[in-house]
Design a protein around this motif. Structure first.
Motif, PDB file in Angstrom:
ATOM      1  N   GLY A  74       0.807  -1.219   0.000  1.00 40.37           N
ATOM      2  CA  GLY A  74       0.000   0.000   0.000  1.00 40.37           C
ATOM      3  C   GLY A  74       0.834   1.259   0.000  1.00 40.37           C
ATOM      4  N   GLY A  75       0.414   2.230  -0.820  1.00 43.01           N
ATOM      5  CA  GLY A  75       1.159   3.473  -0.930  1.00 43.01           C
ATOM      6  C   GLY A  75       0.447   4.684  -0.374  1.00 43.01           C
ATOM      7  N   ALA A  76      -0.818   4.881  -0.720  1.00 44.58           N
ATOM      8  CA  ALA A  76      -1.595   6.032  -0.269  1.00 44.58           C
ATOM      9  C   ALA A  76      -3.052   5.757  -0.602  1.00 44.58           C
ATOM     10  N   VAL A  77      -3.958   6.443   0.096  1.00 47.22           N
ATOM     11  CA  VAL A  77      -5.387   6.279  -0.157  1.00 47.22           C
ATOM     12  C   VAL A  77      -6.029   7.630  -0.435  1.00 47.22           C
TER      13      VAL A  77
ATOM     14  N   LEU B  72     -13.343   4.624  -2.462  1.00 51.89           N
ATOM     15  CA  LEU B  72     -12.019   4.636  -1.863  1.00 51.89           C
ATOM     16  C   LEU B  72     -11.021   4.004  -2.821  1.00 51.89           C
ATOM     17  N   PHE B  73      -9.921   4.713  -3.083  1.00 51.30           N
ATOM     18  CA  PHE B  73      -8.885   4.248  -3.998  1.00 51.30           C
ATOM     19  C   PHE B  73      -7.543   4.179  -3.286  1.00 51.30           C
ATOM     20  N   LEU B  74      -6.664   3.344  -3.839  1.00 49.99           N
ATOM     21  CA  LEU B  74      -5.319   3.158  -3.305  1.00 49.99           C
ATOM     22  C   LEU B  74      -4.338   3.028  -4.457  1.00 49.99           C
ATOM     23  N   VAL B  75      -3.121   3.539  -4.273  1.00 51.27           N
ATOM     24  CA  VAL B  75      -2.038   3.218  -5.211  1.00 51.27           C
ATOM     25  C   VAL B  75      -1.233   2.086  -4.593  1.00 51.27           C
TER      26      VAL B  75
END
Length: 364
Positions: free
Chosen positions: A147-150, A158-161
């Motif tokens: 996980g990098g950021a939300v 809700l999204f995540l990189v």
């Protein structure tokens, strides 16, 4: 707050730790394994992926200092109290720690429900929800490919990189799916760098940055476009309250773009120069449209026209920022210390009260 007070005496400490790590019960940081998830550049399988790229990207890595690998880092020295910034913060305010953990964890934080915070974890490979009032957290999304950021859109998605091998922009809620993982028919691995930060819009798209590469937009269909010139140091990224302007921190500068009706970007320009530090990182906005940028040792604040309003001093390696709390009048930041990629790596989430209120139309 002690386990026995929060959860009662029926469960042993070991059982509580196991439940907390599984996400079924909140727990302190000591209840969770720090993890060992890898970014794509650390994964031996990357070479096989890059061998198929049309053009091999420039090698990317984060320096690791093994000489200090087994040494606990020194405690962070206290930062100076804030100076008064009209409408933003009163004089004499100081940062307080609300979360403290090991590893390259806690990144890309946003406000959650009922005064909580959400953040991504690199090593632990998950997304957590933290209650700053109690210091207790729980895993709400596991196995997120580093996980990098939300970011949560105005519509609630809700999204995540993800930063692992075969990275991408992933929607976690309301349903889990990969929004974007390719650029011009090739995996994002072929661009090099590492996915860094993101800002989700109300169209179903997501703006994101890739370290050492630049600024990108994945539209609601997952089609990725690149924008900007000279922004290989792009890092933090945030939309204005009306979503008509996109701000990007890049080294000592903050760039701005106009956002067109279809989400595409135009009119790249210099918005501001950082004053409290030289390494722009995560950014946030408040209800009046002021822009807050973490600089590595402060949070610099700018008016919507780019005028510098002042700096809130903070610890060295302050690298992420977001408003939160029940009334969104608390500014939270992330601090990394120790040596990246070693057992000495540490992270903290810190908080400071503000006069300004964060933008309430989105999580961030």
């Amino acid at each position: 707050m002690a386990f026995s007070v929060f959860l009662g005496s029926a469960l042993s400490v070991g059982t509580v730790a196991t439940l907390a790590a599984q996400g079924s019960q909140p727990g302190p940081s000591s209840a969770f394994p720090r993890g060992s998830s890898q970014q794509a550049w650390q994964n031996p399988g990357l070479q096989a992926v890059l061998a198929k790229c049309k053009a091999r990207p420039q090698a990317f890595s984060i320096p690791i200092q093994p000489s200090a690998a087994n040494a606990a880092p020194p405690e962070l020295p206290p930062s100076s109290p804030s100076a008064a910034i009209p409408g933003v913060i009163a004089a004499g305010q100081t940062w307080k720690t609300v979360w403290q953990w090991e590893g390259n964890n806690a990144d890309g934080l946003i406000a959650g429900d009922k005064g909580t915070l959400l953040f991504a974890n690199n090593d632990a490979n998950n997304v957590m929800q933290l209650d700053p009032a109690t210091g207790l957290a729980k895993v709400i999304h596991a196995d997120v490919n580093t996980g990098g950021a939300v970011s949560r859109s105005r519509n609630g998605a809700l999204f995540l990189v993800s930063r692992g091998l075969n990275p991408g922009v992933v929607q976690l809620e309301p349903q889990r799916r990969v929004l974007a993982s390719t650029f011009r028919g090739e995996p994002l691995d072929c661009l090099g760098g590492v996915l860094n930060d993101l800002s989700a819009d109300s169209r179903g798209g997501v703006y994101f940055t890739i370290s050492s590469v630049g600024v990108f937009y994945a539209d609601s269909k997952g089609v990725v476009s690149q924008y900007g010139a000279g922004l290989t140091t792009a890092n933090g990224i945030i939309l204005s309250p009306d979503e008509k302007t996109l701000y990007v921190s890049a080294g000592p500068l903050v760039a701005a773009f106009d956002v067109r009706g279809d989400g595409s970007l135009a009119n790249q320009r210099e918005f501001a120069k950082l004053q409290g530090g030289q390494g722009g990182d995560g950014a946030a906005i408040d209800s009046t449209g002021r822009v807050y940028v973490s600089t590595g040792r402060s949070v610099d604040i700018f008016a919507p026209d780019g005028k510098f309003l002042g700096s809130i001093p903070g610890p060295t390696m302050l690298h992420g920022v977001a408003f939160g709390g029940a009334d969104k009048k608390t500014l939270y930041a992330i601090v990394f210390y120790g040596n990246w990629g070693t057992p000495s790596a540490r992270n903290r989430i810190i908080a400071i009260p503000t006069i300004a209120q964060g933008y309430t139309g989105r999580a961030k």
